[in-house]
Motif scaffolding. Sequence first.
Motif, PDB file in Angstrom:
ATOM      1  N   ALA A 180     -10.767  -8.241  -6.173  1.00  0.00           N
ATOM      2  CA  ALA A 180     -11.941  -7.486  -6.626  1.00  0.00           C
ATOM      3  C   ALA A 180     -11.597  -6.485  -7.719  1.00  0.00           C
ATOM      4  CB  ALA A 180     -12.575  -6.755  -5.438  1.00  0.00           C
ATOM      5  N   HIS A 181     -10.371  -5.950  -7.706  1.00  0.00           N
ATOM      6  CA  HIS A 181      -9.977  -4.922  -8.671  1.00  0.00           C
ATOM      7  C   HIS A 181      -8.611  -5.285  -9.263  1.00  0.00           C
ATOM      8  CE1 HIS A 181     -13.259  -2.425  -7.114  1.00  0.00           C
ATOM      9  NE2 HIS A 181     -12.810  -2.701  -5.893  1.00  0.00           N
ATOM     10  N   PRO A 182      -8.579  -6.185 -10.230  1.00  0.00           N
ATOM     11  CA  PRO A 182      -7.295  -6.630 -10.808  1.00  0.00           C
ATOM     12  C   PRO A 182      -6.474  -5.496 -11.399  1.00  0.00           C
ATOM     13  CG  PRO A 182      -9.096  -8.072 -11.484  1.00  0.00           C
ATOM     14  CD  PRO A 182      -9.725  -6.895 -10.817  1.00  0.00           C
ATOM     15  N   ALA A 183      -7.127  -4.459 -11.917  1.00  0.00           N
ATOM     16  CA  ALA A 183      -6.399  -3.355 -12.546  1.00  0.00           C
ATOM     17  C   ALA A 183      -5.569  -2.562 -11.544  1.00  0.00           C
ATOM     18  CB  ALA A 183      -7.376  -2.425 -13.264  1.00  0.00           C
ATOM     19  N   GLU A 204      -7.532  -6.374  -3.484  1.00  0.00           N
ATOM     20  CA  GLU A 204      -8.160  -7.542  -2.893  1.00  0.00           C
ATOM     21  C   GLU A 204      -9.589  -7.253  -2.434  1.00  0.00           C
ATOM     22  OE1 GLU A 204      -5.511  -6.089  -1.524  1.00  0.00           O
ATOM     23  OE2 GLU A 204      -3.774  -7.365  -1.969  1.00  0.00           O
ATOM     24  N   ASN A 205     -10.403  -8.286  -2.435  1.00  0.00           N
ATOM     25  CA  ASN A 205     -11.716  -8.188  -1.821  1.00  0.00           C
ATOM     26  C   ASN A 205     -11.522  -7.909  -0.334  1.00  0.00           C
ATOM     27  OD1 ASN A 205     -13.995  -9.467  -0.178  1.00  0.00           O
ATOM     28  ND2 ASN A 205     -14.870  -9.493  -2.234  1.00  0.00           N
ATOM     29  N   PRO A 206     -12.125  -6.841   0.212  1.00  0.00           N
ATOM     30  CA  PRO A 206     -11.853  -6.468   1.613  1.00  0.00           C
ATOM     31  C   PRO A 206     -12.165  -7.581   2.610  1.00  0.00           C
ATOM     32  CG  PRO A 206     -13.018  -4.705   0.474  1.00  0.00           C
ATOM     33  CD  PRO A 206     -13.025  -5.885  -0.451  1.00  0.00           C
ATOM     34  N   ALA A 207     -13.264  -8.297   2.414  1.00  0.00           N
ATOM     35  CA  ALA A 207     -13.619  -9.363   3.354  1.00  0.00           C
ATOM     36  C   ALA A 207     -12.603 -10.491   3.315  1.00  0.00           C
ATOM     37  CB  ALA A 207     -15.021  -9.888   3.036  1.00  0.00           C
ATOM     38  N   VAL A 208     -12.184 -10.869   2.107  1.00  0.00           N
ATOM     39  CA  VAL A 208     -11.196 -11.937   1.970  1.00  0.00           C
ATOM     40  C   VAL A 208      -9.866 -11.515   2.574  1.00  0.00           C
ATOM     41  CG1 VAL A 208      -9.890 -13.336   0.327  1.00  0.00           C
ATOM     42  CG2 VAL A 208     -12.319 -12.883  -0.078  1.00  0.00           C
ATOM     43  N   ALA A 209      -9.434 -10.280   2.265  1.00  0.00           N
ATOM     44  CA  ALA A 209      -8.162  -9.792   2.792  1.00  0.00           C
ATOM     45  C   ALA A 209      -8.186  -9.715   4.310  1.00  0.00           C
ATOM     46  CB  ALA A 209      -7.845  -8.424   2.198  1.00  0.00           C
TER      47      ALA A 209
END
Length: 320
Positions: free
Chosen positions: A189-192, A269-274
């Motif tokens: 979700a946040h590549p940076a 990471e996307n919280p749901a995916v992680a």
Amino acid sequence: MERWDRVGRIAGYGAALALSPYLLIKVGWVVGSVAGVLPVGEGFTMAEWVVLNTVTVGMAAIGIALALALVRPWGMRIPGALVGFCAWVGSGFLVSVLPFAAVGGLLEEGGDDPALPVWEGVLIQFGFLGMGLGLAIAVPAYLRRRWPEAFAGRIGDGPRSALPWAAALGAAVGLVWLYWAAGGTAGIAHPAERIGAGYVLGAVGGFWAVAGAVAVWVVARTRPAGVPRWIPLVFGWVGSGSLFAWSGWKLPVTLYLALAGPAGVTPPENPAVAALLHLCAVVAGAGMLRTLVRSGSGSGSGSGSRKGKTAVHRGVGSLG
């Protein structure tokens, strides 16, 4: 055997000694922050900082006790399930920490707290390295001493078991982590926010997840038949422990960050995916260990079969 035991005992004492400074540092952080003489870590409230470091104090104390249990006579009287479980979880944690600690100095990135003194950082890294290397030698020596027949023989000596679903699940999780470590952005979700440490931990965790899954598959399907049994058992043990321990730690942290959203902390990471991956990893790790235990209980051939089964059931098998 005597020489191996001697080296294992030295390694166990060394592991306990190496981790002791880490324990003292963490205790100092808790006491100092409560007393107001040390700052609270960036992005944490006082309560969050104290709880986090109190948990790590407990983990360090358990690690030191485990290292001593592997070499002291009283360690042979502790129930095998307790020692085995702690060794399994501890190995799972440290197998990822070791490479990170080894290359951490090469990564030009600060830690969570930029005010961390250099000497504290050095002692913390030394503690992880010393504990990891010590357990890597002391645990096999202890297992050989307590259950000498449990890991004897070759792949193919025992009956073939059902397809290990846990190995397939663990491999899938590992492949996703390796994909992220290679720079993949799906599910990010946040590549940076991605840093070098995250790439290293992801690559190591992914490698052990896949390696452990392959090892469990080999043990369960009894192919290739001529491989010494201890080789896939070691990889299956470490790989399953890594999946269970790290994701067992990361899952509640991920859920907390997703629900509480503390200021200054933004996981890439996307919280749901992680969270889903960590949940699958915990289930896969436990399932892979159970597959190893069940496969081991049927191993052995010839006159040593009954001894091998008894050792596995009383020792490693008690974990299942």
